[in-house]
Motif scaffolding. Sequence first.
Motif, PDB file in Angstrom:
ATOM      1  N   GLU A 166      -3.354   8.851   7.599  1.00  0.00           N
ATOM      2  CA  GLU A 166      -4.787   8.598   7.757  1.00  0.00           C
ATOM      3  C   GLU A 166      -5.351   7.746   6.626  1.00  0.00           C
ATOM      4  O   GLU A 166      -6.409   7.128   6.775  1.00  0.00           O
ATOM      5  N   HIS A 167      -4.644   7.703   5.501  1.00  0.00           N
ATOM      6  CA  HIS A 167      -5.102   6.934   4.341  1.00  0.00           C
ATOM      7  C   HIS A 167      -4.414   5.576   4.233  1.00  0.00           C
ATOM      8  O   HIS A 167      -4.577   4.882   3.226  1.00  0.00           O
ATOM      9  N   LEU A 168      -3.659   5.210   5.253  1.00  0.00           N
ATOM     10  CA  LEU A 168      -2.937   3.942   5.243  1.00  0.00           C
ATOM     11  C   LEU A 168      -3.397   3.060   6.397  1.00  0.00           C
ATOM     12  O   LEU A 168      -3.734   3.555   7.474  1.00  0.00           O
ATOM     13  N   ASP A 169      -3.391   1.765   6.167  1.00  0.00           N
ATOM     14  CA  ASP A 169      -3.655   0.802   7.230  1.00  0.00           C
ATOM     15  C   ASP A 169      -2.307   0.413   7.833  1.00  0.00           C
ATOM     16  O   ASP A 169      -1.626  -0.479   7.331  1.00  0.00           O
ATOM     17  N   GLN A 199       0.846  -1.193   0.000  1.00  0.00           N
ATOM     18  CA  GLN A 199       0.000   0.000   0.000  1.00  0.00           C
ATOM     19  C   GLN A 199       0.882   1.243   0.000  1.00  0.00           C
ATOM     20  O   GLN A 199       1.935   1.286   0.645  1.00  0.00           O
ATOM     21  N   VAL A 212       0.735   5.790  -0.499  1.00  0.00           N
ATOM     22  CA  VAL A 212       0.062   7.069  -0.715  1.00  0.00           C
ATOM     23  C   VAL A 212       1.082   8.031  -1.309  1.00  0.00           C
ATOM     24  O   VAL A 212       2.213   8.120  -0.819  1.00  0.00           O
ATOM     25  N   HIS A 242      -1.536  13.511   7.353  1.00  0.00           N
ATOM     26  CA  HIS A 242      -2.697  13.278   6.485  1.00  0.00           C
ATOM     27  C   HIS A 242      -2.526  11.984   5.688  1.00  0.00           C
ATOM     28  O   HIS A 242      -3.482  11.220   5.511  1.00  0.00           O
ATOM     29  N   ALA A 243      -1.321  11.738   5.196  1.00  0.00           N
ATOM     30  CA  ALA A 243      -1.079  10.512   4.435  1.00  0.00           C
ATOM     31  C   ALA A 243      -1.281   9.274   5.304  1.00  0.00           C
ATOM     32  O   ALA A 243      -1.835   8.260   4.848  1.00  0.00           O
TER      33      ALA A 243
END
Length: 266
Positions: free
Chosen positions: A147-150, A125, A127, A144-145
């Motif tokens: 927040e878009h990663l698991d 994964q 971003v 912020h990035a």
Amino acid sequence: MCTVCGCGTSHDHDHGHDHAHGHSHGELHFGHGPAGAQVAGMSQARLIEIETDILSKNDRFAAANRQVLQARGAFAVNLVSSPGSGKTTLLCKTIEALGDQPLAVIEGDQQTANDAERIRATGAQAVQINTGKGCHLDAHMVGHAMEHLDIAPGSVLFIENVGNLVCPAGFDLGEDCKVAVLSVTEGEDKPLKYPDMFTVSKLALLNKTDLAPHCDVDLDLYEANLRRVNPGIEVLRLSARTGEGMREWIAWLRGNLGRKVPQAAE
């Protein structure tokens, strides 16, 4: 946005006249003074004020990022280098070598999602952050990035910074350490020309060693110059293309992750 001029940040100009200090052999030095830099029309005091303001705000975001990563026992690496050092190729090979190790990647470039697409092609994964005219990542962008990663417990988070050996040195992203990647083709004096970056890096990776026989390069001198600016820096020689040194690099990552995970459980 850089610490020395606050580009991207509105500010008032005063009209102090700090001039370059000349030396013999036609050299001009603009790095003297308390701020360590000069900007036309701005005093040293104003430069320090701007730098303090920018970095204090960044440090608050970095602390928040670090708290999130610590809670998850994630080990974060800020990869820094000149453009073209081979960071992305090295990262792809690293992901492959780590196998089923949980990981995530944040890619930083001024434009395009090329590098993130290369990372996603490995199955990892990623971003992409585009900074526009910005010359480095900052902690707010990285937060912020994230927040878009698991970011699973016990993960490795790779942050591939914008290719730049100057500005990223001053910005904490919440990482555990900076790792500087240098191509052997860049010249043995690179650490002496850009000492700030290597002073703040925990590890230096001398990459593309497969090219060393074809270049007029002294790898021992490269290492000596790295330790001249940072006596405590660790150095590994490797080639992402041939695999030389990859085992040691992976062991370094696993060792540091192993020390991080028990801390999160406490």
